[in-house]
Design a protein around this motif. Structure first.
Motif, mmCIF file in Angstrom:
data_model
loop_
_atom_site.group_PDB
_atom_site.id
_atom_site.type_symbol
_atom_site.label_atom_id
_atom_site.label_comp_id
_atom_site.label_asym_id
_atom_site.label_seq_id
_atom_site.Cartn_x
_atom_site.Cartn_y
_atom_site.Cartn_z
ATOM 1 N N ALA A 75 -18.948 23.901 30.579
ATOM 2 C CA ALA A 75 -18.968 23.053 29.783
ATOM 3 C C ALA A 75 -18.648 22.157 30.315
ATOM 4 N N ASP A 76 -19.032 20.568 30.422
ATOM 5 C CA ASP A 76 -18.221 19.169 29.839
ATOM 6 C C ASP A 76 -18.724 18.548 29.386
ATOM 7 N N GLU A 77 -20.017 19.151 28.156
ATOM 8 C CA GLU A 77 -20.377 18.075 27.450
ATOM 9 C C GLU A 77 -20.268 19.433 25.941
ATOM 10 N N ILE A 78 -20.368 18.993 24.860
ATOM 11 C CA ILE A 78 -20.769 19.652 23.732
ATOM 12 C C ILE A 78 -21.917 20.634 23.919
ATOM 13 N N ILE A 79 -21.897 21.634 24.096
ATOM 14 C CA ILE A 79 -23.093 23.115 23.461
ATOM 15 C C ILE A 79 -23.288 23.590 22.730
ATOM 16 N N TYR A 80 -24.226 24.006 22.004
ATOM 17 C CA TYR A 80 -25.345 24.104 20.656
ATOM 18 C C TYR A 80 -26.326 24.981 20.937
ATOM 19 N N VAL A 81 -25.101 26.867 20.885
ATOM 20 C CA VAL A 81 -25.896 27.610 21.113
ATOM 21 C C VAL A 81 -27.234 27.911 20.190
ATOM 22 N N GLN A 82 -28.331 27.819 20.746
ATOM 23 C CA GLN A 82 -29.355 28.472 19.387
ATOM 24 C C GLN A 82 -30.053 29.817 19.181
ATOM 25 N N ASP A 83 -30.572 30.522 17.903
ATOM 26 C CA ASP A 83 -31.186 31.285 18.070
ATOM 27 C C ASP A 83 -32.834 31.035 18.539
ATOM 28 N N LYS A 84 -33.843 30.722 18.873
ATOM 29 C CA LYS A 84 -34.546 30.266 19.805
ATOM 30 C C LYS A 84 -35.791 30.874 18.977
ATOM 31 N N ARG A 85 -35.717 32.323 18.596
ATOM 32 C CA ARG A 85 -36.559 32.918 17.447
ATOM 33 C C ARG A 85 -36.361 32.628 15.485
ATOM 34 N N LYS A 86 -35.326 32.292 15.670
ATOM 35 C CA LYS A 86 -35.166 32.006 14.604
ATOM 36 C C LYS A 86 -34.640 30.302 13.742
ATOM 37 N N ASN A 87 -35.221 29.048 15.446
ATOM 38 C CA ASN A 87 -34.123 28.263 14.800
ATOM 39 C C ASN A 87 -33.240 28.114 14.583
ATOM 40 N N GLU A 88 -32.767 28.376 14.432
ATOM 41 C CA GLU A 88 -30.832 28.366 14.069
ATOM 42 C C GLU A 88 -29.963 28.386 14.793
ATOM 43 N N LEU A 89 -29.117 27.657 14.570
ATOM 44 C CA LEU A 89 -27.748 27.100 15.620
ATOM 45 C C LEU A 89 -26.525 28.014 14.752
ATOM 46 N N LYS A 90 -25.951 28.585 16.341
ATOM 47 C CA LYS A 90 -25.316 29.806 16.149
ATOM 48 C C LYS A 90 -23.868 29.400 16.451
ATOM 49 N N SER A 91 -23.742 29.031 17.857
ATOM 50 C CA SER A 91 -22.588 27.979 17.581
ATOM 51 C C SER A 91 -22.586 26.918 18.144
ATOM 52 N N ILE A 92 -21.858 26.193 18.162
ATOM 53 C CA ILE A 92 -20.994 24.761 18.960
ATOM 54 C C ILE A 92 -19.637 25.245 19.868
ATOM 55 N N VAL A 93 -19.866 24.891 20.746
ATOM 56 C CA VAL A 93 -19.120 25.720 22.424
ATOM 57 C C VAL A 93 -18.916 23.730 22.314
ATOM 58 N N ILE A 94 -17.007 23.568 22.383
ATOM 59 C CA ILE A 94 -16.523 22.567 22.380
ATOM 60 C C ILE A 94 -15.481 22.573 23.521
#
Length: 65
Positions: free
Chosen positions: A18-37
């Protein structure tokens, strides 16, 4: 970048390269799970943490408990 949880399970290299911030999202529930910096942001995080400590100290000095 927004990435699904299952994409990371299939391709964990997404996180390690990763060279940018990654938002990990549960696509089925459409909710944010984690942010990877990425580690390259680490100096900025120290500045934010130090600023937060200074702000907390000033707040405690103004408020009587």
């Amino acid at each position: 970048m927004i990435v699904a949880v299952n994409e990371i399970a299939k391709h964990p290299k997404i996180i390690s390269d990763a060279d940018e911030i990654i938002y990990v999202q549960d696509k089925r529930k459409n909710e944010l799970k984690s942010i990877v910096i990425p580690a390259s942001y680490e100096p900025y995080l120290h500045d934010v943490k130090r600023t937060a400590k200074i702000g907390t100290k000033r707040y405690k000095e103004r408020v009587v408990f």
